[in-house]
Enzyme design. Structure first.
Site, mmCIF file in Angstrom:
data_model
loop_
_atom_site.group_PDB
_atom_site.id
_atom_site.type_symbol
_atom_site.label_atom_id
_atom_site.label_comp_id
_atom_site.label_asym_id
_atom_site.label_seq_id
_atom_site.Cartn_x
_atom_site.Cartn_y
_atom_site.Cartn_z
ATOM 1 N N GLY A 148 0.812 -1.181 0.019
ATOM 2 C CA GLY A 148 -0.021 0.062 -0.118
ATOM 3 C C GLY A 148 0.968 1.430 -0.012
ATOM 4 O O GLY A 148 2.082 1.321 0.378
ATOM 5 N N CYS A 149 0.281 2.683 -0.217
ATOM 6 C CA CYS A 149 0.873 3.461 -0.272
ATOM 7 C C CYS A 149 1.578 4.048 0.983
ATOM 8 O O CYS A 149 2.513 4.507 1.041
ATOM 9 C CB CYS A 149 0.068 4.748 -0.976
ATOM 10 S SG CYS A 149 -1.553 4.979 -0.193
ATOM 11 N N TYR A 150 0.625 4.268 2.099
ATOM 12 C CA TYR A 150 1.234 4.548 3.447
ATOM 13 C C TYR A 150 2.296 3.344 3.616
ATOM 14 O O TYR A 150 3.095 3.967 4.587
ATOM 15 C CB TYR A 150 -0.075 4.546 4.311
ATOM 16 C CG TYR A 150 -0.941 5.789 4.313
ATOM 17 C CD1 TYR A 150 -0.440 7.009 4.557
ATOM 18 C CD2 TYR A 150 -2.298 5.762 4.211
ATOM 19 C CE1 TYR A 150 -1.329 8.130 4.625
ATOM 20 C CE2 TYR A 150 -3.156 6.571 4.317
ATOM 21 C CZ TYR A 150 -2.651 8.104 4.406
ATOM 22 O OH TYR A 150 -3.598 9.046 4.524
ATOM 23 N N ALA A 153 5.633 4.386 2.191
ATOM 24 C CA ALA A 153 6.383 5.181 2.745
ATOM 25 C C ALA A 153 6.833 5.336 4.141
ATOM 26 O O ALA A 153 7.941 5.837 4.463
ATOM 27 C CB ALA A 153 5.274 6.656 2.772
#
Length: 344
Positions: A148-150, A153
């Site tokens: 996922g994106c979160y 990061a």
């Protein structure tokens, strides 16, 4: 030439796959599916792709998809559970951009996604597609769970500290901001311009679906349990994730943090450890498959603050998925992913 199929091509991750693959010298999109838009020309829905694709959306068909070398799922959670298994049984390979295979515990997945896991037998085979951690496994995989994106990061910001055993694993705080495209292309009141513009708000403070995914990755890096507080925010921009991660150095930890991160990511084509004192901006990664990181130690104290920015639709989704494809097929990892970020 790699023959590509895409299931669920009408959302933001689907069109981002199409945009990036249009510039990929070793891949060709052969099939793109959408039950709701079957028969419509791709370029009619997405005019930015005019002149690049002469494709129409079709109904999903397992035989036709399995004839592709690799199939990307850009679908809502739960869709890939049945169809991915059929494609694998027919000899295909799958890269899933949803959360269907990211969490290894099917009961934990069911708790966070509100439905029983539809393919628990595939979880042992699924490889978590964070190349900076699982590169060698990705090369051999048939089924990849794109992060996922979160989680991308936050993990890239935190893993070097946990691997080195320098910080307390009991108290990690991830304060994260996302652009509105992270909510998807479906119509919802919260994504309306009047609702999201000139305003910022936290959400899912009690628990976000990405929490167990982040925790799983950090616990692997730490080789221990991790105490994580993850608070996401919706911010008035279209693209981008900004993660600020707070950790606490152990009492006996003595290290040059800048050098630690530079060495950890020295051979990573899509992680940029910025000069000491930098403050990376989301616009510096707009449209590209890059994570930019900077490390701070305010007042030279025990607190470590790591800033991490990505484009949620590229390194946080479709670009990272293509990075995984390149590894699967023995291509140079950056093939088709050397775009320059858009500024302003």
């Amino acid at each position: 030439m790699i023959k590509v199929g895409i299931v669920g091509g009408t959302g933001y991750t689907g069109v981002e796959l199409l945009r990036l693959l249009a510039q990929h010298p070793e891949a060709n999109v052969d099939v793109i599916t959408s039950r709701s838009e079957a028969g419509q020309a791709v370029a009619d829905m997405y005019p930015n792709l005019r002149g690049h694709y002469d494709l129409r959306f079709t109904e999903p068909d397992a035989d036709r998809l399995a004839a592709c070398d690799v199939v990307f799922f850009a679908t809502p959670h739960g869709v890939a559970h049945s169809l991915a298994g059929e494609i694998l049984d027919k000899g295909g390979r799958v890269i899933d951009l949803s959360a269907d295979f990211r969490i290894r515990d099917p009961e934990l997945w069911a708790k966070w996604y509100g439905q029983p896991h539809g393919a628990p037998e595939l979880l042992k085979e699924a490889v978590y597609g964070l190349p900076e951690v699982n590169r060698e496994k990705i090369k051999q995989a048939r089924l990849i769970a794109a992060p996922g994106c979160y989680p991308t990061a936050v993990q890239l910001a935190t893993i070097p500290l946990l691997e080195a055993g320098l910080v307390s694993a009991d108290d990690i705080i991830a304060d994260c901001k996302s652009g509105v495209s992270g909510a998807g292309r479906g119509a919802s009141v919260g994504s309306l311009l009047c609702e999201s513009s000139e305003s910022m708000m936290a959400y899912a403070v009690a628990g976000h679906r990405h929490l167990p995914e982040i925790q799983q990755g950090l616990e692997e890096a730490a080789q221990s349990d991790v105490g994580l507080t993850f608070v996401p925010h919706l911010t008035p921009m279209i693209r981008g994730i900004h993660a600020t991660v707070y950790t606490q150095l152990l009492d006996d930890a003595e290290v040059d943090l800048q050098t630690l991160f530079e060495k950890r990511y020295a051979n990573e084509p899509f992680v940029d450890v910025m000069p000491a004192g930098s403050h990376p901006a989301t616009r510096s990664v707009k449209g590209v498959n890059m994570c930019r990181i900077s490390i701070h130690r305010p007042q030279n104290g025990k607190r470590v603050v790591v800033l991490s920015v990505i484009d949620n639709l590229v390194k946080g989704a479709s670009g990272q998925a293509i990075q995984n494809m390149n590894l699967m097929f023995g291509l140079p990892e950056a093939t088709g992913l050397n775009q320059v970020a858009l500024m302003p």
